[in-house]
Enzyme design. Structure first.
Site, PDB file in Angstrom:
ATOM      1  N   GLN A   3       0.867  -1.203   0.337  1.00 37.23           N
ATOM      2  CA  GLN A   3       0.156  -0.083   0.047  1.00 37.23           C
ATOM      3  C   GLN A   3       1.028   1.148  -0.275  1.00 37.23           C
ATOM      4  O   GLN A   3       0.961   2.206   0.660  1.00 37.23           O
ATOM      5  CB  GLN A   3      -0.577   0.035   1.133  1.00 37.23           C
ATOM      6  CG  GLN A   3      -2.267  -0.676   0.934  1.00 37.23           C
ATOM      7  CD  GLN A   3      -3.239   0.057  -0.164  1.00 37.23           C
ATOM      8  OE1 GLN A   3      -3.656   0.940  -0.267  1.00 37.23           O
ATOM      9  NE2 GLN A   3      -4.064  -1.121  -0.486  1.00 37.23           N
ATOM     10  N   SER A   4       1.453   1.523  -1.375  1.00 38.01           N
ATOM     11  CA  SER A   4       2.657   2.555  -1.035  1.00 38.01           C
ATOM     12  C   SER A   4       1.457   3.686  -1.453  1.00 38.01           C
ATOM     13  O   SER A   4       1.529   3.797  -2.852  1.00 38.01           O
ATOM     14  CB  SER A   4       3.827   2.549  -1.752  1.00 38.01           C
ATOM     15  OG  SER A   4       4.726   3.059  -2.076  1.00 38.01           O
ATOM     16  N   ASN A   5       2.248   4.782  -0.683  1.00 35.73           N
ATOM     17  CA  ASN A   5       2.032   6.132  -1.326  1.00 35.73           C
ATOM     18  C   ASN A   5       2.812   6.222  -2.216  1.00 35.73           C
ATOM     19  O   ASN A   5       1.988   6.598  -2.862  1.00 35.73           O
ATOM     20  CB  ASN A   5       2.181   6.810   0.492  1.00 35.73           C
ATOM     21  CG  ASN A   5       0.852   6.447   1.170  1.00 35.73           C
ATOM     22  OD1 ASN A   5      -0.553   6.368   1.172  1.00 35.73           O
ATOM     23  ND2 ASN A   5       1.251   6.647   2.862  1.00 35.73           N
TER      24      ASN A   5
END
Ligand SMILES: *Cc1c(COP(=O)(O)O)cnc(C)c1O
Length: 327
Positions: A72-74
């Protein structure tokens, strides 16, 4: 030496925000630099870094950016959206526990998909060797006739961190305008730390623009020794690009607020996030900002007047609704 090129991608200046209720919840006079408002769906701290990194990609006439991050990389989400805006192709390598079991397309991952990015899932073991893997994917792009530009995890290198040197100049201008009551430097600037680039840029810029002499970097992974080294080497690379940046604020890395694991908040941290949202309307995330503000509020000896850099991360919260449900 000319200053590195920069694109104008972020919505700036971001507001300085404070509330009596938040002061009470943290236990000090707290100003919030709303870098969760640097843009629309791409918002967060990564946009400031991408202003420099994507300018470099353009200067090299790149056609394709390649980067990496967690599931869930911003950073991957912001890069994918900004690449789409600039007409660049994008590949993101995302670390998952088991690449054989594809995660659901939600939150940050959904936004990467919507932006048209190519998503490649990699294992924790492959992540250890991410630099080589990024180079391999760059080679693949080249073999197909494209021109790749590789961005490291978090956009955290000397060039990317310059975005936060500039952010401190922006804060100095806001202080001089009287937007934080006093023009005096803050007793501390507090920020979540995941790959170190934001803290490194803040440390350089805070010294140059007299924003603070103490940066508190709250680690969400790794440990203090790791980040002291990482932040130091990123700051060194940044000052090679901006030689007039001679000093650096003192960086205190706290690694006691990581919670049970990366992207996993403790029950106490989740309760704090709920309390802050319910009493102030400010939304923190369970991966970065919630842990950082919880860490600040937990300190035995607190600064009197601090600046908290809200680095964004809302999709990270929306990716794990089940951890916040009261059932
Ligand atoms: C990436 C990120 C951070 C950490 O920034 P680094 O420069 O990687 O240390 C903090 N908060 C949020 C919401 C982020 O996405």
């Amino acid at each position: 030496m000319p200053r590195p090129a920069k694109l104008s991608l972020a919505h700036l200046p971001t507001p300085l925000w404070r509330s009596d209720a938040l002061d009470r919840l943290v236990g000090l006079e707290l100003w919030v630099k709303r870098d969760d408002m640097t843009g629309g769906a791409e918002a967060g701290n990564k946009v400031r870094k991408l202003e420099y990194l994507l300018a470099a990609a353009n200067a090299e006439d790149a056609t394709h950016v390649v980067t990496c991050g967690g599931e869930q990389s911003n950073h991957a989400r912001a890069t994918a959206l900004m690449a789409a805006r600039l007409g660049l192709a994008c590949t993101v390598l995302l670390r998952v526990d088991d690449p054989g079991r594809k995660p659901e397309d939600r939150a940050n991952l959904l936004l990467c998909r919507l932006a048209g990015a190519e998503v490649v899932f990699i294992s924790p073991a492959q992540w250890q060797d991410r630099a080589a893997l990024l180079a391999l994917h760059a080679e693949r792009v080249r073999a197909a006739g494209g021109r790749p530009y590789v961005i490291p995890e978090g956009g955290s290198n000397g060039l990317g961190s310059l975005g936060y040197v500039d952010a401190m100049q922006e804060v100095r201008e806001q202080l001089d305008l009287g937007l934080a009551h006093s023009r005096e430097p803050f007793d501390a600037v507090v920020v979540a730390c995941g790959s170190g680039g934001t803290a490194a840029g803040i440390a350089l810029g805070a010294d140059e623009y007299r924003v603070t002499s103490t940066v508190i970097a709250v680690a969400v992974c790794n440990d203090t020794a790791y980040f002291e080294r990482a932040i130091g080497s990123i700051a060194l690379a940044a000052s090679a690009l901006r030689p007039e940046l001679e000093g650096c604020a003192n960086v205190v890395v706290l690694d006691a607020y990581k919670g049970p694991g990366y992207a996993v908040a403790s029950a106490q941290q989740r309760a704090y996030i709920k309390q802050v949202a319910a009493q102030t309307g400010l939304v923190l995330d369970p991966v970065y900002t919630g842990k950082a503000l919880f860490g600040l509020a937990s300190l035995e000896t607190k600064p009197k007047r601090a600046l908290f850099v809200h680095t964004g991360g809302l999709p990270g919260l929306l990716a794990q609704p089940e951890t916040f449900s009261s059932h």
